[in-house]
Motif scaffolding. Structure first.
Motif, PDB file in Angstrom:
ATOM      1  N   THR A 131     -17.210  56.470  45.690  1.00 13.56           N
ATOM      2  CA  THR A 131     -18.190  56.772  45.494  1.00 13.56           C
ATOM      3  C   THR A 131     -17.933  58.487  44.747  1.00 13.56           C
ATOM      4  O   THR A 131     -17.866  58.521  43.702  1.00 13.56           O
ATOM      5  N   ASP A 154     -23.178  49.519  44.765  1.00 13.10           N
ATOM      6  CA  ASP A 154     -23.314  49.282  46.494  1.00 13.10           C
ATOM      7  C   ASP A 154     -24.883  49.453  46.728  1.00 13.10           C
ATOM      8  O   ASP A 154     -25.284  50.512  46.765  1.00 13.10           O
ATOM      9  N   ARG A 157     -27.006  50.152  50.888  1.00  7.74           N
ATOM     10  CA  ARG A 157     -27.700  51.319  51.536  1.00  7.74           C
ATOM     11  C   ARG A 157     -28.372  52.267  50.747  1.00  7.74           C
ATOM     12  O   ARG A 157     -27.421  52.149  49.320  1.00  7.74           O
ATOM     13  N   GLN A 163     -26.031  58.526  46.759  1.00  6.35           N
ATOM     14  CA  GLN A 163     -25.551  59.349  46.053  1.00  6.35           C
ATOM     15  C   GLN A 163     -24.288  59.336  44.705  1.00  6.35           C
ATOM     16  O   GLN A 163     -24.054  60.548  44.287  1.00  6.35           O
ATOM     17  N   ASP A 206     -19.946  51.537  40.699  1.00  7.55           N
ATOM     18  CA  ASP A 206     -19.545  51.551  42.216  1.00  7.55           C
ATOM     19  C   ASP A 206     -20.094  49.958  43.236  1.00  7.55           C
ATOM     20  O   ASP A 206     -20.987  49.641  42.725  1.00  7.55           O
TER      21      ASP A 206
HETATM   22 MG   LIG Z   1     -20.228  55.494  47.933  1.00  2.00          MG
END
Ligand SMILES: [Mg+2]
Ligand SMILES: Nc1nc2c(ncn2[C@@H]2O[C@H](COP(=O)(O)OP(=O)(O)OP(=O)(O)O)[C@@H](O)[C@H]2O)c(=O)[nH]1
Length: 318
Positions: A131, A154, A157, A163, A206
């Motif tokens: 990331t 992603d 989570r 993020q 990502d």
């Molecule tokens: Mg990451």
């Protein structure tokens, strides 16, 4: 070369020098100990050098190649002083790496495609710096005036999505995201469509580094790729595998496993700052057919560099 370009390159070089400091100090401390009291490069110096290269994470295969080259040189020159060892190492490692036809780039470049934006899919195990690398890349591309779109595939989570959002805000780049737990392939699909509609130059996706197991992870990456191709037939143009350089030989292992399981087209080696394992980049560039494209030399937005093998060797052996 323009004046400003020279300044920028000087800054880049200084960041690299600083990032490699720990690797360098550790390496030269060992080297100085190994040659202490010796004036000539002899078999015992070479044995020690071999050990030092291996313990600096250059990897056994690449170390043996380097030692062979130095041995040949010592045999030819009859007398090689230990004082010259640094210079010889630098020349021979540069020579070895110059046989690979990658690692010559000096700038962040985004290729053009008739099918639409350039699509980069970023993969790697968890915590390696995917990331962060995406954020740094977005910053570089944006500074060139390019239109960048990020995709938060992603979905494993919630924090991963947040993020990437932080990096999107920081770089002023749009992001496409869905809820945590949603289908990563669906996020990738949306991102490519959005990128296409916005006339983006580059899309960076990502992906999750952790899943219940490795087979699941690889299957998921395959699915994400397949779904992307419904929007842009030749996407992804670049599958960038991120490796954590501070894990040394572990990074080698991950590169082996990933490249065996999925098609990887380029590598980024992160966290070279603050580790003594920077030598791993020399081994990875020598041993994988896949080019090291970027190196991470800090946590900051500007701390991603286009890997240039000659600059790297120069910084390491200066
Ligand atoms: Mg990451
Ligand atoms: N010192 C240093 N830290 C880095 C570098 N690149 C990434 N990091 C740090 O490494 C940590 C993990 O980075 P992430 O970008 O979250 O890694 P990731 O691969 O996305 O991790 P997951 O999403 O958990 O799979 C963060 O604290 C980053 O700041 C680097 O080049 N140098």
């Amino acid at each position: 070369m323009s004046f400003f370009k020279k300044i920028f390159n000087k800054e880049k070089k200084e960041t690299l020098d600083k990032g490699l400091e720990k690797s360098k100090t550790t390496f030269f401390d060992k080297l100085n100990k190994a040659v202490a009291g010796k004036s000539k490069v002899d078999d015992s110096v070479l044995d020690n050098l071999e050990e030092i290269l291996v313990s600096s994470d250059v990897g056994v295969t690449t170390t043996l190649k380097i030692i062979d080259r130095i041995e040949a040189r010592v045999a030819q020159d009859k007398y090689v002083g230990t004082g010259e060892l640094n210079k010889i190492l630098r020349e021979e490692i540069a020579g070895l790496l110059s046989e690979i036809d990658s690692g010559n780039a000096t700038d962040f470049v985004v290729p053009k495609h008739t099918t639409g934006p350039h699509v980069i899919m970023v993969v790697g195990v968890n915590g390696v710096g995917k990331t962060t690398t995406i954020g740094k890349l977005a910053h570089q591309f944006k500074s060139q005036g390019l239109n960048v779109v990020l995709g938060a595939a992603d979905t494993f989570r919630a924090a991963a999505i947040d993020q990437l959002q932080v990096w999107a805000d920081r770089t002023g780049v749009p992001i496409v995201k869905q809820e945590m737990g949603s289908d990563p392939a669906s996020v990738a699909f949306d991102t490519l469509q959005s990128g296409l509609n916005q006339n983006a130059d580059v899309i960076i996706i990502d992906t999750a580094g952790r899943l219940h197991n490795k087979v699941n992870l690889m299957n998921e990456l395959t699915k994400v790729k397949r779904v992307m191709q419904k929007v842009i037939t030749d996407a992804p143009h670049d599958v960038l595998l991120v490796l954590d350089g501070s894990t040394g030989q572990n990074a080698f292992e991950q590169a082996k496993q990933f490249t065996a399981a999925t098609e990887v087209t380029s590598l980024a080696v992160t966290k070279l700052d603050g580790t003594a394992k920077g030598g791993v980049v020399i081994g990875i560039s020598d041993q994988f057919q896949i080019p090291v494209k970027y190196i991470g030399v800090g946590e900051g937005i500007d701390d991603l560099q286009v890997f240039n093998k000659f600059e790297f060797v120069d910084s390491f052996f200066k």
